[in-house]
Each structure stands twice: as structure tokens, then as C-alpha cells.
Design an enzyme around this catalytic site. Structure first.
Site, PDB file in Angstrom:
ATOM      1  N   HIS A  16       0.841  -1.204   0.000  1.00  0.00           N
ATOM      2  CA  HIS A  16       0.000   0.000   0.000  1.00  0.00           C
ATOM      3  C   HIS A  16       0.878   1.257   0.000  1.00  0.00           C
ATOM      4  O   HIS A  16       0.619   2.213  -0.732  1.00  0.00           O
ATOM      5  CB  HIS A  16      -0.859   0.058   1.272  1.00  0.00           C
ATOM      6  CG  HIS A  16      -1.937  -0.968   1.365  1.00  0.00           C
ATOM      7  ND1 HIS A  16      -2.108  -1.771   2.472  1.00  0.00           N
ATOM      8  CD2 HIS A  16      -2.931  -1.323   0.513  1.00  0.00           C
ATOM      9  CE1 HIS A  16      -3.142  -2.563   2.291  1.00  0.00           C
ATOM     10  NE2 HIS A  16      -3.665  -2.315   1.105  1.00  0.00           N
ATOM     11  N   LYS A  40     -14.835  -8.594   3.490  1.00  0.00           N
ATOM     12  CA  LYS A  40     -13.668  -9.010   4.276  1.00  0.00           C
ATOM     13  C   LYS A  40     -13.958  -8.938   5.771  1.00  0.00           C
ATOM     14  O   LYS A  40     -14.527  -7.951   6.249  1.00  0.00           O
ATOM     15  CB  LYS A  40     -12.471  -8.117   3.948  1.00  0.00           C
ATOM     16  CG  LYS A  40     -11.948  -8.317   2.544  1.00  0.00           C
ATOM     17  CD  LYS A  40     -10.712  -7.487   2.287  1.00  0.00           C
ATOM     18  CE  LYS A  40     -10.179  -7.680   0.874  1.00  0.00           C
ATOM     19  NZ  LYS A  40      -9.149  -6.705   0.519  1.00  0.00           N
ATOM     20  N   SER A 127      -2.911  -7.789   2.689  1.00  0.00           N
ATOM     21  CA  SER A 127      -3.216  -7.704   4.127  1.00  0.00           C
ATOM     22  C   SER A 127      -3.645  -9.059   4.660  1.00  0.00           C
ATOM     23  O   SER A 127      -3.309  -9.431   5.787  1.00  0.00           O
ATOM     24  CB  SER A 127      -4.326  -6.671   4.363  1.00  0.00           C
ATOM     25  OG  SER A 127      -3.906  -5.397   3.961  1.00  0.00           O
TER      26      SER A 127
HETATM   27  O1  PNS Z   1      -8.386  -2.767   0.379  1.00  0.00           O
HETATM   28  P1  PNS Z   1      -9.626  -3.323  -0.270  1.00  0.00           P
HETATM   29  O2  PNS Z   1     -10.368  -4.232   0.697  1.00  0.00           O
HETATM   30  O3  PNS Z   1      -9.348  -3.995  -1.587  1.00  0.00           O
HETATM   31  O4  PNS Z   1     -10.561  -2.052  -0.590  1.00  0.00           O
HETATM   32  C1  PNS Z   1     -11.877  -2.209  -1.109  1.00  0.00           C
HETATM   33  C2  PNS Z   1     -12.667  -0.919  -0.857  1.00  0.00           C
HETATM   34  C3  PNS Z   1     -12.672  -0.604   0.640  1.00  0.00           C
HETATM   35  C4  PNS Z   1     -12.018   0.232  -1.615  1.00  0.00           C
HETATM   36  C5  PNS Z   1     -14.130  -1.151  -1.368  1.00  0.00           C
HETATM   37  O5  PNS Z   1     -14.668  -2.263  -0.714  1.00  0.00           O
HETATM   38  C6  PNS Z   1     -14.988   0.082  -1.145  1.00  0.00           C
HETATM   39  O6  PNS Z   1     -14.942   1.003  -1.933  1.00  0.00           O
HETATM   40  N1  PNS Z   1     -15.771   0.082  -0.036  1.00  0.00           N
HETATM   41  C7  PNS Z   1     -16.633   1.186   0.325  1.00  0.00           C
HETATM   42  C8  PNS Z   1     -18.090   0.853   0.036  1.00  0.00           C
HETATM   43  C9  PNS Z   1     -18.361   0.999  -1.448  1.00  0.00           C
HETATM   44  O7  PNS Z   1     -18.288   2.060  -2.022  1.00  0.00           O
HETATM   45  N2  PNS Z   1     -18.675  -0.144  -2.088  1.00  0.00           N
HETATM   46  C10 PNS Z   1     -18.957  -0.199  -3.497  1.00  0.00           C
HETATM   47  C11 PNS Z   1     -17.676  -0.293  -4.303  1.00  0.00           C
HETATM   48  S1  PNS Z   1     -18.022  -0.314  -6.016  1.00  0.00           S
END
Ligand code: PNS
Length: 162
Positions: A16, A40, A127
Site C-alpha cells: 500500500h 472481508k 493484508s
Molecule cells: O483494500 P480493499 O479491501 O481492496 O478495498 C476495497 C474498498 C474498501 C475500496 C471497497 O470495498 C470500497 O470502496 N468500499 C466502500 C463501500 C463501497 O463504495 N462499495 C462499493 C464499491 S463499487
């Protein structure tokens, strides 16, 4: 130009941080956003993740760290930022990331996603791998910043004693 670098950062890794450092060199302001990934299961609480993320980003002058329990598109709308930067490690990442990018652009027209290829040295770090290695008593110091490694060691130290 302002951009958002979103993630669940459970915990933040050197992968990251490599991406964040490269992304912040490309923009005037980078908002690193700690968001919830409902797919997750978390190890650290949001306040714990936030503290570790803030510590890891402390040396980067044009980076701010925020957290939100809502949609990424909602954060983009609130802040007026129309650019998301995400890392890509593998071809499998692309399918997931492409779907998210398309969904975000549908939710907020004009919200674009830029993909940065992970540096080879970090392309195998995740992670979830870090959580697993730490839970089984392995040394994660090659994968995460020092503060995270120490926190993980403390978190799982009781297991070594049993
Ligand atoms: O580090 P990650 O787990 O790959 O990140 C994924 C993340 C947190 C960026 C994604 O799950 C997200 O955007 N979550 C917020 C809720 C949301 O907007 N969901 C729709 C995504 S299209």
C-alpha cells in the site's frame, strides 16, 4: 489535481505504502480513505487501522487520511474529488477492480479510476496474507511498516505463550 486512494487497510502494508508514495507524487493532494469492505472479515478495528495508517503516512506532506463507513462514491461526492487511484497486482485483481471502477462511475458520473501497477517487490503482499502469517507466529517485518509489525506481534503474542 486531487485524488482518493481507498482501501480497507487491515492492516496497511508496504505494498500500500509503495502505491501511496507513487500516487501522491502524481497529485497535489491525495486523500487516503479507510473504507469498509463488506466482503472481508476484519482483524483490526477501524480506529486501530486508522492510527496505523496515519503513522505510516505521516512523512508524506500532501497526504491526508480519512475514514468513512459509507460508499466511496459518496466520499467523492462530498469532497468534490473525481479521481480514484487503485493498485493492481495481478490479472485477477483487474476483474474485481474493473467492476468497482464501473460501479463507481455509474454511481457518480465523472468519477474515474486510475490503476497503478504494483511494484514487483510488493506484488505478492496482501493484508490477508500478513494477517495469516502473523496469526501463525511468523515474522511480518518484510511486509509491513515497523509499527504494524509491532502491533501484530503484540496482538498475537498470547498465542506463543500457550
Ligand atoms: O483494500 P480493499 O479491501 O481492496 O478495498 C476495497 C474498498 C474498501 C475500496 C471497497 O470495498 C470500497 O470502496 N468500499 C466502500 C463501500 C463501497 O463504495 N462499495 C462499493 C464499491 S463499487
Amino acid at each position: 489535481m486531487k485524488a482518493i486512494f481507498p482501501g480497507s487497510f487491515d492492516p496497511v502494508t508496504l505494498g500500500h505504502l509503495d502505491l501511496i508514495a507513487r500516487a501522491c507524487a502524481m497529485c497535489d493532494e491525495l486523500v487516503v480513505a479507510l473504507l469498509v469492505n463488506p466482503d472481508k472479515q476484519g482483524l483490526f478495528s477501524v480506529p486501530e487501522r486508522l492510527a496505523l495508517l496515519r503513522e505510516a503516512c505521516a512523512g508524506l506532506p500532501n497526504v491526508s487520511v480519512v475514514s468513512s463507513a459509507g460508499l466511496l462514491a459518496g466520499l467523492a461526492r462530498e469532497t468534490g474529488i473525481r479521481l480514484i487511484i487503485r493498485g493492481l497486482r495481478t490479472a485477477a485483481d483487474f476483474d474485481v477492480e474493473n467492476a468497482m471502477a464501473q460501479a463507481n462511475r455509474t454511481l457518480l458520473p465523472g468519477l474515474e479510476t486510475l490503476f497503478l501497477p504494483a511494484s514487483p517487490a510488493f506484488s505478492c503482499i496482501s493484508s490477508s496474507l500478513v494477517r495469516q502469517i502473523a496469526a501463525l507466529g511468523g515474522d511480518v517485518s518484510g511486509f509491513v511498516p515497523r509499527g504494524v509489525a509491532e502491533t501484530l506481534r503484540t496482538r498475537f503474542s498470547h498465542k506463543e505463550q500457550t
